[in-house]
Motif scaffolding. Structure first.
Motif, short mmCIF file in Angstrom:
data_model
loop_
_atom_site.label_atom_id
_atom_site.label_comp_id
_atom_site.label_asym_id
_atom_site.label_seq_id
_atom_site.Cartn_x
_atom_site.Cartn_y
_atom_site.Cartn_z
N SER A 90 3.34 6.99 3.45
CA SER A 90 3.09 6.63 2.05
C SER A 90 4.15 7.25 1.14
N SER B 291 -0.14 4.37 -2.54
CA SER B 291 -0.83 5.54 -1.99
C SER B 291 -0.13 6.84 -2.35
N THR C 141 0.83 -1.21 0.00
CA THR C 141 0.00 0.00 0.00
C THR C 141 0.86 1.26 0.00
#
Lengths: 206, 206
Positions: free
Chosen positions: B128, A206, A202
């Motif tokens: 992120s 992201s 992720t």
């Protein structure tokens, strides 16, 4: 994602090294914990409470649980079964707790084999064998035979200290407690491999 | 024997993840440390101080030190040599300090290969990739080319997070610092194998 998942802290070491006193001393300083309670087939003793000192079960039930793979680890000692039931451990891990095990070297082996990525292990001992003997005889709760058994077991177990992440030589309870608090807090931060993989996936997306 | 020996804390993670801020924040809370300074052949930049930001040396001297096995690890990046000299690290370990390395995944590899028994490693990253980009562009100290290089390197490095003992997702500096303090304090308690062997031998004899 920090702090969300549970983790395991294994404490091993000879009876008489002060594990119980240490745990009592630090338990309010290290966040939510679940102290793992063993299941046993040995008869309940005076003063013991089912679900506090042990879960006391019959031999048939214990054997059925073995077959159903309900134990993280188990062993037979002096003809009695002792084991760690998986159910409460899984529940505590899901709740983000630090699960503390007071188990022997064999038990540590079993936990490492199954849950190494979230396990931190500490071996706690006295400064010397002589000091261990002194403490075991001084507390005089055990028979000579039991004490000698503990000493022999201690001699075998110290040979495997290097399998542990940390060694605490408990010659000063204050200092040992301070060290164990740091280790326990860090132990909580171990993140299971599958969560790391998930995070990495992720992270880029992201 | 607790606390007598030095230990190593490796910090890796993308430029922009906040490693430097974190180290600044915790450095007074974790006992005696030695922050490892790299040696490099790249030209000194304005504002840099020899012996503070790097040890700046010539290519000939660096190559001689490689041959004399004076480096714990070294690498060539964009045509310049970068390395960690063993001398100051050994001295700091002898003095019982926690030696902190801010190095990349390759450097971590090299340290693990040689000193795994006293090394704890932490990967520090942003929540992120997007957040990493935002931070890198916001601080605007680097050229577009350098930023893109850092992003590519970050993408490669996060793939190897599972090689580290701990992952800290730095989305809150206070929280991340608190976690790193626990890890650093515990890291100091790692005891080299030879000392454990020594302890086990004297434990029984005494």
């Amino acid at each position: 994602m920090n702090r969300q998942s549970g983790a395991i802290l294994v404490l091993s070491g000879p009876s008489g090294a002060g594990k119980s006193s240490l745990i009592q001393k630090i338990k309010d300083q290290i966040g939510p914990i679940y102290f793992s309670i063993s299941t046993t087939t040995r008869p309940i003793r005076e003063g013991e409470v089912d679900g506090v000192h042990y879960y006391f079960v019959g031999v048939e039930e214990f054997k059925r649980d073995i077959e159903d793979e309900m134990f993280l680890e188990y062993a037979v000692v002096h003809g009695n079964y002792y084991g760690t039931s998986l159910g409460p451990v899984k529940k505590a891990l899901k709740e983000g707790k630090l699960v503390i095990f007071d188990i022997d070297v064999q038990g540590h082996d079993a936990v490492q084999n199954r849950l190494s990525d979230i396990t931190t292990s500490v071996f706690i001992t006295t400064p010397s064998l002589e000091e261990l003997k002194r403490r075991l005889y001084n507390r005089s709760t055990d028979s000579e035979e039991v004490i000698l058994g503990r000493i022999e077991m201690a001699k075998r177990e110290v040979q495997r200290i290097s399998e542990y992440d940390f060694l605490i030589v408990n010659d000063n309870l204050e200092e040992a407690a301070e060290i164990l608090v740091s280790i326990a807090k860090a132990a909580r931060m171990k993140i299971p491999t599958f969560q790391i993989n998930e995070f990495v996936q992720t992270w880029e997306a992201s």
